[in-house]
Design an enzyme around this catalytic site. Structure first.
Site, PDB file in Angstrom:
ATOM      1  CD  GLU A 482      -2.849  -1.345   2.291  1.00 36.54           C
ATOM      2  OE1 GLU A 482      -2.532  -0.741   3.339  1.00 36.54           O
ATOM      3  OE2 GLU A 482      -3.849  -2.069   2.213  1.00 36.54           O
ATOM      4  CD  GLU A 548      -4.414  -5.794   1.836  1.00 33.28           C
ATOM      5  OE1 GLU A 548      -3.171  -5.735   1.868  1.00 33.28           O
ATOM      6  OE2 GLU A 548      -5.155  -5.179   2.631  1.00 33.28           O
TER       7      GLU A 548
END
Length: 874
Positions: A482, A548
């Site tokens: 991320e 995710e």
């Protein structure tokens, strides 16, 4: 990674060799250790074979300090109950508390002629100094969890062959405050090491921050020339088909050579695969290091490697060797999967798309942390965990960036089972500054520049690329979780390391970057991460390659009993203060009121059994919902997450002890390669084909069953579906609403092949008009006949349900120890939590090496309307 030869105080240093060489063994037993405060001499004296080690502890190497303390019963098991709170944290004690000396005596004689002996370390966390027979081997302290290091110890070996190695291991320089944040206060990321050790939302802190010689230590013996870091690239042009005769593939090979002697050496570097050999003559100057590119090798009619579900995983055993004067100086053995991976931008979905051997692959993946939070790695455990992922009908595992670059043994299992790997480097949006976070010690601008030593991070990344790049399963590199690395690191990674040291794999800037998945207007980004109504997975559009997304994952009562004390086995309630403190400590996430439609749980056993129904439905729904929009909304999905390396009560398809729960089998059903499915929110029926085959005459059968077992055929129709495709067939909402209005209804969705065998079998259970499973709550007991028969190394469990009775619903099959009645782990079930309609039978096949090791075993079967039965194995 180009291996560099450094000459430091007369020592030859080189990164550790990935593959088994001509003569190599591991130093994995007979170690002793002592805390630094208990050692009064320096490393030179300590490494003398005559120095006494009275009172030293037996040490676990590979392993962490905490593992050694646990194995010596000096700390309680941090995975059980609240025990982790009883172990001193390094942030409070100071680093010396977990700074340890490790000593190993070993036998190795000085080699004859030009023979060389090398000492290799594949992973130490975080710093270390190394001594052998009174000599310090490293001129400056080694740092970095990931970077390998190696020493030519030929001149330091004892004349009598009795040697002593002494290593002092230092914890990370910045241990971080484990204040409950993601990575604690974030400063753990100032080191080049795993960030989760300061705690995360799925784990409590590892008290020693995983200090130790955590990976393999080996001795390697070579001739004058050492072969290292071979690089094998396979080129498979054009679209290929698994069962066809193949056009040739091209194999390109290079390797690095080191002449460890003070004389010039002439010889031949050669590579052999599939009975074909290429070679080049090489002359090496004294003490020279060089990289040699061999001529291209043409491999005719190659046997190709395919991802799981698309074709076989053929692997070639190949080798690179250096020969001089008809003598092999060194051999590196390499397992090679011949395949070519490419990626493309799908302009329709606006996301990355992957192809293998010219064929598009829809990604069905799982996120992985690491096998064990204390780095207790074994080949057997890696094999079992990766096999579970294959059994879920997944084809990719993503290695999350707050942990490791996974070990070669993990990749070996992925090569074997056809699991593509998406490998993050060691960054996270949490610790490395993507977000404002009041739990963090330093501001975003400061955290954005973590770690402190950028050059160490870059060297570690280059080293790990070389370690792993030959694995067929490795599909993607990624800068971090991320967030990208800092600009100077990123530029070297993207512009130098990747193109020069690999050049065959797509490099994502970070795990949810726009180059992977463009966050389109109306998209919601990653997630969700907890229980969701099924319509979310089916009907709400998220990122087109979602890295995710996941749900709940608590195991059944037997799983919980392994790590939750009896007094804390209390069913959670959906209210403030309704979760036991141990459950909360182990990161339980709520099921909200999702169990209530099955009837309020009576006790903890009832709660966990009903949780399995929710588990199954959640992950079947997730995989079906994404598959129903394949190539339209999505090119891939990666579940957050499929496993836990600690005893966490969230996001797992099997527990830490390798016991599957219903998540695994719901996922297996929902991700089946050719699959019939229904959108449970609107009644639309689909067929999805995740293979390269064209199916002409497959029969779709939809049959409803009431609570008494009476069936109603809704339709039975021939269909056809092309490769890698999804097709909408019909809508049956009105039928289901009418049939299930009062008590709910079962729906069997089946695909039947031309030979009348069932290729896909999918049973849904629908609630009544009020949203309750009132019929399930009042089902009569099923009376199946169950047998268990040994067949070769496997056990076949047959469940036969007679006509004129109810379904035998949601039955868990377990292989148990005949004395303790506890499950034998790990074993593998071809299916589980199975339901059998009246007049039919199902066979559950149990396999795995643990069967042969288990002694006397029995089978137990219990279900929603079946009291537990114990079955003798015939």
């Amino acid at each position: 990674m180009v291996r560099k030869l450094l000459n430091v105080t007369g020592l030859l240093l080189a990164p550790f060799l990935q593959l088994m060489a001509q003569s190599q063994y591991e130093l994995n037993s007979g170690w002793a250790c002592a805390n630094v405060s208990d050692v009064t001499v320096k490393g030179e004296a300590l490494s003398s074979p005559t120095y006494g080690l009275k009172g030293w502890l037996p040490a676990t190497v590979p392993g962490t300090v905490l593992t050694t303390l646990l194995n010596n019963k000096l700390v309680p098991d941090p995975f059980y109950g609240m025990n982790n709170e009883r172990i001193p944290d390094i942030y409070t004690t100071g680093r010396d508390h977990y700074t340890y000396w490790f000593v190993k005596d070993f036998s190795e004689a000085t080699p004859a002629a030009d023979g060389q002996v090398w000492l290799h370390f594949r992973g130490v966390n975080d710093g270390c100094d190394i001594y052998l027979n009174g000599h310090r081997l490293n001129a400056t302290t080694h740092y970095g969890t990931y970077i390998r290091h190696s020493y030519n110890i030929t001149s330091f070996l004892a004349k009598d062959g009795k040697n002593r190695l002494a290593v002092i291991v230092y914890p990370p320089a910045i241990v971080g405050n484990p204040n409950g944040g993601q990575g604690g206060d974030g400063t753990i990321a100032k080191n080049v090491g795993p960030q989760y050790t300061a705690g995360w939302d799925w784990i409590q802190p590892m008290r020693d921050r995983n200090t130790g010689i955590w990976d393999k230590v080996t001795i390697e013996k070579t001739g004058a020339v050492n072969v290292s870091n071979p690089h094998v690239v396979t080129l498979v042009p054009g679209p290929r088909w698994p069962d066809a005769k193949q056009a040739p593939a091209t194999v390109r090979v290079s390797a690095e050579l080191d002449n460890a002697t003070a004389k010039s050496i002439a010889g031949t570097l050669r590579y052999t695969i599939g009975g074909v050999t290429v070679s080049s003559k090489v002359t090496l100057a004294p003490k020279a290091h060089t990289e040699v590119q061999l001529p291209d090798l043409e491999l005719k009619d190659p046997k190709l490697w395919w991802p799981a579900g698309y074709g076989p995983q053929h692997l070639y055993q190949s080798k690179v060797e250096f020969v001089e004067n008809n003598k092999v100086d060194d051999t590196e053995e390499i397992t090679v999967g011949v395949r070519e991976i490419r990626t493309f931008w799908n302009a329709h979905t606006r996301s990355r798309e992957l192809s293998v051997n010219g064929q598009n692959i829809f990604i069905k993946g799982g996120n992985w942390i690491t096998s064990d939070a204390m780095f207790r790695f074994t080949d057997e455990r890696y094999d079992a965990e990766v096999r579970f992922h294959r059994d879920m009908n997944l084809n990719l595992i993503r290695i999350w960036g707050g942990s490791l670059t996974e070990r070669p043994e993990f990749f070996k299992a992925c090569d074997k089972y056809g699991m593509l790997v998406f490998q993050d480097f060691w960054m996270s949006g949490d610790c490395n500054g993507r977000w404002v976070d009041p739990m963090k010690k330093e501001d975003q601008w400061t955290r954005r520049q973590y770690p402190d030593d950028h050059r160490l991070w870059i060297n570690s990344a280059a080293d790990q690329v070389k370690l792993l790049r030959n694995h067929a399963s490795l599909a993607f590199w990624c800068g971090g979780n991320e967030i990208t690395p800092p600009k100077d690191i990123f530029d070297v990674l993207a512009d130098s390391i990747m193109p020069k040291l690999d050049g065959t794999r797509y490099f994502f800037h970070y795990s949810n970057t726009d180059s992977m998945s463009y966050n389109m207007l109306g998209g919601n980004g990653d997630g969700p991460y907890n229980w969701q109504p099924l319509n979310v997975f089916w009907n709400e559009r998220t990122w087109p390659f979602n890295s995710e997304v996941g749900s709940v994952g608590v195991g059944d009562l037997e799983s919980l009993e392994r790590f939750i004390p009896k007094e804390n086995l209390v069913s959670p309630e959906n209210k403030k203060g309704g979760v036991d403190s141990v459950w909360d400590y182990h990161k339980y996430i709520p099921y909200f009121n999702s169990l209530d439609p099955y009837g309020k749980p009576k006790d903890i056993r009832d709660w966990t059994n009903k949780a399995q129904l929710v588990n199954y439905d959640q992950y079947r729904g997730l995989m079906e919902g994404f598959s129903s929009h394949m190539w339209d909304w999505y090119t891939g999905v990666i579940i957050w997450k499929t496993q836990n390396p600690w005893t966490a009560l969230r996001g797992q398809h099997y527990d830490y002890y390798l016991d599957p729960n219903a998540c695994l089998y719901g996922n297996r059903t929902g991700a089946a390669p050719v699959h019939g499915m229904i959108n449970p929110t609107d009644g639309t029926v689909f067929i999805v084909n995740n293979t390269f085959n064209y199916y002409h005459d497959i029969m779709l059968q939809l049959k409803a069953y009431d609570m008494k077992g009476n069936d109603t055929l809704i339709t039975q129709v021939f269909c056809e579906i092309g490769p890698s495709n999804v097709q909408k067939i019909m809508n049956v909402k009105n039928f289901l609403d009418k049939l299930g209005e009062k008590e709910g209804v079962f729906l069997a969705v089946r695909l039947i092949k031309a030979d009348k065998t069932v290729m896909d079998d999918n049973l849904y259970w629908f609630p009544d008009a009020k949203g309750n499973y009132s019929g399930l709550q009042n089902m009569q007991a099923a009376k199946p006949r169950i047998t268990a028969t040994k067949s070769g190394n496997d056990i076949h469990v047959k469940i036969s349900n007679p006509e004129n009775g109810p379904l035998a619903f949601f039955n868990r099959v377990s292989l148990v120890d005949a004395q303790t009645k506890k499950r034998i782990l790990p074993v593998f079930y071809n299916d589980n939590y199975v339901s059998v309609v009246p007049g039919e039978e199902k066979v559950v096949i149990i396999s795995g090496d643990a069967i042969a090791r288990s002694g006397k075993a029995q089978v137990t079967v219990s279900g929603w309307n079946l009291a537990e039965q114990v079955i003798e194995i015939k």
